[in-house]
Design a protein around this motif. Sequence first.
Motif, PDB file in Angstrom:
ATOM      1  N   ALA A  37       0.778  -0.893   0.322  1.00 30.22           N
ATOM      2  CA  ALA A  37      -0.059  -0.392  -0.071  1.00 30.22           C
ATOM      3  C   ALA A  37       0.909   1.235   0.265  1.00 30.22           C
ATOM      4  O   ALA A  37       1.021   2.140  -0.993  1.00 30.22           O
ATOM      5  CB  ALA A  37      -1.146  -0.023   1.217  1.00 30.22           C
ATOM      6  N   ILE A  38       2.027   1.352   0.960  1.00 35.57           N
ATOM      7  CA  ILE A  38       2.407   2.450   1.180  1.00 35.57           C
ATOM      8  C   ILE A  38       3.349   2.665  -0.384  1.00 35.57           C
ATOM      9  O   ILE A  38       3.400   3.255  -1.197  1.00 35.57           O
ATOM     10  CB  ILE A  38       3.682   2.311   1.799  1.00 35.57           C
ATOM     11  N   THR A  39       3.560   1.621  -1.045  1.00 30.14           N
ATOM     12  CA  THR A  39       4.965   1.709  -1.661  1.00 30.14           C
ATOM     13  C   THR A  39       3.900   2.395  -3.622  1.00 30.14           C
ATOM     14  O   THR A  39       3.821   3.293  -4.102  1.00 30.14           O
ATOM     15  CB  THR A  39       5.246  -0.219  -2.643  1.00 30.14           C
ATOM     16  N   LEU A  40       2.890   1.267  -3.351  1.00 31.00           N
ATOM     17  CA  LEU A  40       1.648   1.719  -4.601  1.00 31.00           C
ATOM     18  C   LEU A  40       1.557   3.922  -4.545  1.00 31.00           C
ATOM     19  O   LEU A  40       1.722   4.207  -4.915  1.00 31.00           O
ATOM     20  CB  LEU A  40      -0.032   1.634  -4.417  1.00 31.00           C
ATOM     21  N   LEU A  41       1.266   3.741  -3.263  1.00 28.96           N
ATOM     22  CA  LEU A  41       0.946   5.570  -2.964  1.00 28.96           C
ATOM     23  C   LEU A  41       1.915   6.500  -3.164  1.00 28.96           C
ATOM     24  O   LEU A  41       1.872   7.607  -3.660  1.00 28.96           O
ATOM     25  CB  LEU A  41       0.548   5.410  -1.123  1.00 28.96           C
ATOM     26  N   THR A  42       3.758   6.052  -3.003  1.00 30.88           N
ATOM     27  CA  THR A  42       4.401   6.174  -2.866  1.00 30.88           C
ATOM     28  C   THR A  42       4.753   6.705  -4.816  1.00 30.88           C
ATOM     29  O   THR A  42       4.814   8.136  -5.363  1.00 30.88           O
ATOM     30  CB  THR A  42       5.646   5.651  -2.590  1.00 30.88           C
ATOM     31  N   VAL A  43       4.790   5.729  -5.672  1.00 30.12           N
ATOM     32  CA  VAL A  43       4.692   5.227  -7.161  1.00 30.12           C
ATOM     33  C   VAL A  43       3.732   6.544  -7.487  1.00 30.12           C
ATOM     34  O   VAL A  43       3.434   7.110  -8.246  1.00 30.12           O
ATOM     35  CB  VAL A  43       4.650   4.153  -6.998  1.00 30.12           C
ATOM     36  N   LEU A  44       2.453   7.160  -6.577  1.00 24.85           N
ATOM     37  CA  LEU A  44       1.351   7.375  -7.444  1.00 24.85           C
ATOM     38  C   LEU A  44       1.624   8.721  -7.216  1.00 24.85           C
ATOM     39  O   LEU A  44       1.378   9.290  -7.730  1.00 24.85           O
ATOM     40  CB  LEU A  44       0.483   7.132  -7.015  1.00 24.85           C
ATOM     41  N   ALA A  45       2.157   8.842  -5.707  1.00 24.44           N
ATOM     42  CA  ALA A  45       2.330  10.958  -5.603  1.00 24.44           C
ATOM     43  C   ALA A  45       3.614  10.903  -6.731  1.00 24.44           C
ATOM     44  O   ALA A  45       3.749  11.894  -7.807  1.00 24.44           O
ATOM     45  CB  ALA A  45       2.955  10.477  -4.335  1.00 24.44           C
ATOM     46  N   LEU A  46       4.682   9.830  -6.352  1.00 21.19           N
ATOM     47  CA  LEU A  46       5.322  10.307  -7.432  1.00 21.19           C
ATOM     48  C   LEU A  46       4.872   9.963  -9.114  1.00 21.19           C
ATOM     49  O   LEU A  46       5.532  11.376  -9.910  1.00 21.19           O
ATOM     50  CB  LEU A  46       7.213   9.713  -8.087  1.00 21.19           C
ATOM     51  N   ALA A  47       4.367  10.057  -9.302  1.00 24.83           N
ATOM     52  CA  ALA A  47       3.655  10.102 -10.770  1.00 24.83           C
ATOM     53  C   ALA A  47       3.093  11.143 -11.464  1.00 24.83           C
ATOM     54  O   ALA A  47       3.294  11.992 -12.004  1.00 24.83           O
ATOM     55  CB  ALA A  47       3.658   8.549 -10.926  1.00 24.83           C
ATOM     56  N   SER A  48       2.245  11.455 -10.340  1.00 24.24           N
ATOM     57  CA  SER A  48       1.395  12.800 -10.098  1.00 24.24           C
ATOM     58  C   SER A  48       2.253  13.496 -11.097  1.00 24.24           C
ATOM     59  O   SER A  48       1.801  14.700 -11.077  1.00 24.24           O
ATOM     60  CB  SER A  48       0.544  12.436  -8.639  1.00 24.24           C
ATOM     61  N   VAL A  49       3.663  13.486  -9.356  1.00 25.42           N
ATOM     62  CA  VAL A  49       3.919  14.841 -10.228  1.00 25.42           C
ATOM     63  C   VAL A  49       4.070  14.830 -11.697  1.00 25.42           C
ATOM     64  O   VAL A  49       4.445  16.273 -11.816  1.00 25.42           O
ATOM     65  CB  VAL A  49       5.506  14.879  -8.822  1.00 25.42           C
ATOM     66  N   ILE A  50       4.938  14.127 -12.362  1.00 32.04           N
ATOM     67  CA  ILE A  50       5.031  14.199 -13.949  1.00 32.04           C
ATOM     68  C   ILE A  50       4.310  15.224 -14.097  1.00 32.04           C
ATOM     69  O   ILE A  50       4.091  15.673 -15.312  1.00 32.04           O
ATOM     70  CB  ILE A  50       5.489  13.008 -14.183  1.00 32.04           C
ATOM     71  N   GLY A  51       3.003  14.740 -13.889  1.00 31.30           N
ATOM     72  CA  GLY A  51       1.878  15.358 -14.741  1.00 31.30           C
ATOM     73  C   GLY A  51       1.317  16.773 -14.228  1.00 31.30           C
ATOM     74  O   GLY A  51       0.861  17.533 -15.202  1.00 31.30           O
ATOM     75  N   THR A  52       2.102  17.457 -13.449  1.00 28.51           N
ATOM     76  CA  THR A  52       1.925  18.771 -12.937  1.00 28.51           C
ATOM     77  C   THR A  52       2.927  19.562 -13.460  1.00 28.51           C
ATOM     78  O   THR A  52       3.032  20.815 -14.210  1.00 28.51           O
ATOM     79  CB  THR A  52       2.446  19.001 -11.243  1.00 28.51           C
ATOM     80  N   VAL A  53       4.724  18.624 -13.826  1.00 26.11           N
ATOM     81  CA  VAL A  53       5.482  19.223 -14.697  1.00 26.11           C
ATOM     82  C   VAL A  53       5.254  19.500 -15.895  1.00 26.11           C
ATOM     83  O   VAL A  53       5.849  20.407 -16.821  1.00 26.11           O
ATOM     84  CB  VAL A  53       6.906  18.202 -13.879  1.00 26.11           C
ATOM     85  N   LEU A  54       4.689  18.437 -16.310  1.00 22.65           N
ATOM     86  CA  LEU A  54       4.904  17.830 -17.941  1.00 22.65           C
ATOM     87  C   LEU A  54       3.307  19.015 -18.077  1.00 22.65           C
ATOM     88  O   LEU A  54       2.238  17.608 -17.757  1.00 22.65           O
ATOM     89  CB  LEU A  54       5.252  17.068 -18.046  1.00 22.65           C
ATOM     90  N   LEU A  55       3.065  19.774 -19.278  1.00 25.82           N
ATOM     91  CA  LEU A  55       1.940  20.345 -19.416  1.00 25.82           C
ATOM     92  C   LEU A  55       0.504  19.596 -20.152  1.00 25.82           C
ATOM     93  O   LEU A  55       1.576  18.966 -20.549  1.00 25.82           O
ATOM     94  CB  LEU A  55       1.539  21.397 -19.853  1.00 25.82           C
TER      95      LEU A  55
END
Lengths: 578, 411
Positions: A37-55
């Motif tokens: 669960a924690i791994t999933l949440l971390t990966v999810l958070a990191l992936a979300s960051v990509i989407g905010t930096v890349l328009l």
Amino acid sequence: VIARHDAADFGGYHAAMSHLSDYLKPILLRLGSMSLAITLLTVLALASVIGTVLLQNQDQTDYLQQFGPIWYWVFRSLGLFDMYHTWWFMSLLGFLMLSLSVCLYRNIPRFLKEMRSSKVALSDSAMKHMKHVQHWDMKGQNAETVLEVAKNRLKEWGIRQETRGDIHYIRADKGSKHKWGYIFVHSAMLIILIGGWMSVQFGFRGNMSVPVGGKESEISFLKGTSTEYMKMPFEVRANDFSIDFYPNGMPKEFKSNLTIIDNGKEVLTSDIIVNEPLYYKGVRIYQASFGDGGSNIHMKLLKLDGSSDVENVQAKVYTTFKDEKTGVSLEMTDFRPHNVENMAEAGQAKDFQDLGASVDFVLRGPGLKPVKIRSFIEPFVLNDENRGSFMQVSFSGDTGDFKSMPLGLDLTNPKEWEMLQRFIAHLGDADLSNPQKANMQAFKAAMHDVFGDERPENFQAMAMRVLQAVQVIPRLPWPYIPVLDDYDQKYYTGLQLTTDPGMNVVWIGSALLVIGLCIMLYVSHRKLWLVVRQKDNQLNISFVGLSNRNPLNFKREFNEILIAINEDMQKLKQGETL
Amino acid sequence: MTAAESNGLWQSLYQGRTAFVRYWAYIGLMLGAVGLALFGGDGYTENGYIFQLVGQDGLMWLGTGALLAAGLAIGVSVLRPEIVNGHIPKMMVSWFDGGALMLVLMGLLTILEPSGAMVSYEDQTNLFAGHVIMTMNVLFLFSGICYIAYLFAPESFIGSMATATAWGGLYAGGSSLLLRWYESYLFMDGEIGHAPVSNIYEVFILLFCIVTIIYLQWEKRYEAKAMGAFVMGLVAAGVFFAIWLESVGQAEIKPLVPALQSYWMKIHVPLNFVGYGAFAVACGAGMAYLTRMWLEARGSKMVAVFPSLEALDQLAYKSVAVGFPAFTLATILGAAWAAEAWGGYWSWDPKETWALIVWLVYGAYLHVRISHGWHGKTLAWWTVIAFLVTVFCFLGVNMYLAGLHSYGRLS
């Protein structure tokens, strides 16, 4: 700490899953584990960051330009330009749902069992591990009275009593239902994710642009990198679109008047503004944007070939006018009825002024550098002084690079244009050995040609403008100056249409989430034990407390109750009644 | 009067009949305000209401409500004296008192407001709220310095000075925001009036106040004054940023863009900042924890000034426990607003996504703490780093990333 917890956990779910085949067990264990669960949440958070930096969801050509062909291809195949809808991001969310489900399946029975059954008796070894323990002895009282006194003080607590041999136990609980907090929070997250999945699966969200007076029944939306279209079960007609402005030119309100046409019948007419959508047949219609809906533009082309001719041109925004003779084309890109700008110098009080209507177009022609021009209908007036017409020019084609280009002349006045032409003609004839005198003579001759013997009003100012214009206008590379002359404005209104069958599910989940969090964080499970042991003529009394949360407050509460019970006992000793 | 006596007098204000009657008077006051909105004058208008409240109508409705409720409460307390004990949330009385004091301060400050002819949208330099905000800045800066000095001289009066200036700054900040709300109606015929939570400058003032009030509660209840050096230190650092914002013209009252013209703004934004503020306090507690550990390792005498490690750990957790539900609710309400204004409750807009990231970070903090029993050093670091993520969410996103929340942008 983790190791201890996991070991305890395993005991729990072996019991719950004894009927499952041995083959599935380890998989389920892994899926429901905290580390996943924690791994999933971390990966999810990191992936979300990509989407905010890349328009996201920009034009593909922009991406190509920005990243070059190789990285463009890499990013595109990973779906990073519409990241939140890619299969891998969806699978991450899917895994999270699975993990949550397993976690709930595993823990709910355990929690329910724990809430139902809890022991009243407290062993001596358990007592040793408690943080809050007080022992004291008492003489001359019987156990029953002591128990009654304590129960009286713990009225607001859930009390249970048990006697084992010569030991009496009272157990008092507060907030024993706090485990519902865990159940609520975790099911709420599952429900929200299900709602989100329903929204994506069964809902849609797209845009339509309706020119005022026009009808539209199709929405467009991005799917991955391509645009797709979808037919609505009704048509939308835009009757009107209007913008209210604040005095400083900021928009105050965007308003569309829409008519819904269903099966050829007008069923509903209503205004919509931002924050107040329209609802019809399960579809919400929002005011999302606006733009030029193909305004009619009337332009004057002031010829620069010395003929002083003026050609009148009719065009629409989004169309291209091409002059066959010169091969020069004007691609109309936008029209704005108002251009409010702050005319004050930096640091001074603001002074907002409307520069009037403008049209944007791209001028292209043989041997000419393509250039974007914004042409204004009005001359520029500063402090009641007419400074002549002007335009904004951008060589990059980007409206951010517009540079002001004053033309000197007031081109709304045809006489002034004529003056300039005559002046240039006479200058050509003049004797250039004495420039000042030549200027003077040429100007006088031009005045005579245009106005005869009369002197127009403000002719001094006009003379200044003509003298300025002669420095600018003959140097322009174009065969003519395109000037906005008249317009018939037409907006389009940009609507967003959505249906969202998952929305209410999300709201239910959200409510549950907040309630669950409050239970989880603010309800602490507090347990008190009063253990009274009869020993000969004496009572051994122990008062024990345990709280799963908020130890600072519990310490205080524990001491307060202890003091209160103690006071009651003292009074009893002195023979008082309570 | 001795200190003990004055303390007793102070406490008696929050006990027995005094507190009971006052509590119900406040409730009556609020009912009066609701009554004024529903039935008073020409009915509720967003533009007129704030002036109705401070005008004669307001005095009548609010006064009547308060007097009626107070009268009833006195009557009941005479008939059944035992009711005054334990039937009202005592904490609420002091919160109401604080709110009322801020309103009164704001009302008094409106007197100092220049005449209508001297203010205009174009020239806002004469408005008075700017001076009150500067007072707040000075008080918070001074308070931050005093709290830090307190660490080195715990016996001196500096400690009480730190607390007093923090309270002063809080009231200056709160009343300046209210005053700014009032001021936004003073020009352009009241057309652009709006709650003072519409741009980064205004929410910074709100943030200072929220951080301070949460911290002062902890200080009052748990004697955690050493933590103030870190929390109020953060506020003081923020004050410099706010002063810079003002110097680059971000402090002007500007009209609301259409997307922000919604009652949701008044709920969504302040609630979000309760979350951010609480996370800042948690960060302060975390820093205090780490500092104490470091001091212990060096065998410094200053350790004695600090609360115990356990208490600091608890205070960090408590702050997160205040902030997390508020932040969750704020995000959900933001989604509800987005559903109403943009047609979708979730658009993966940068601000939304970063809010989700912040939520996940603090959610994980609570998870490892509650389910796994983690505490101590790791979690202290966690609160500090999580706050950096939070700062990026409410500042960095506006500065570096585009998106639907771009009206919060620095321009």
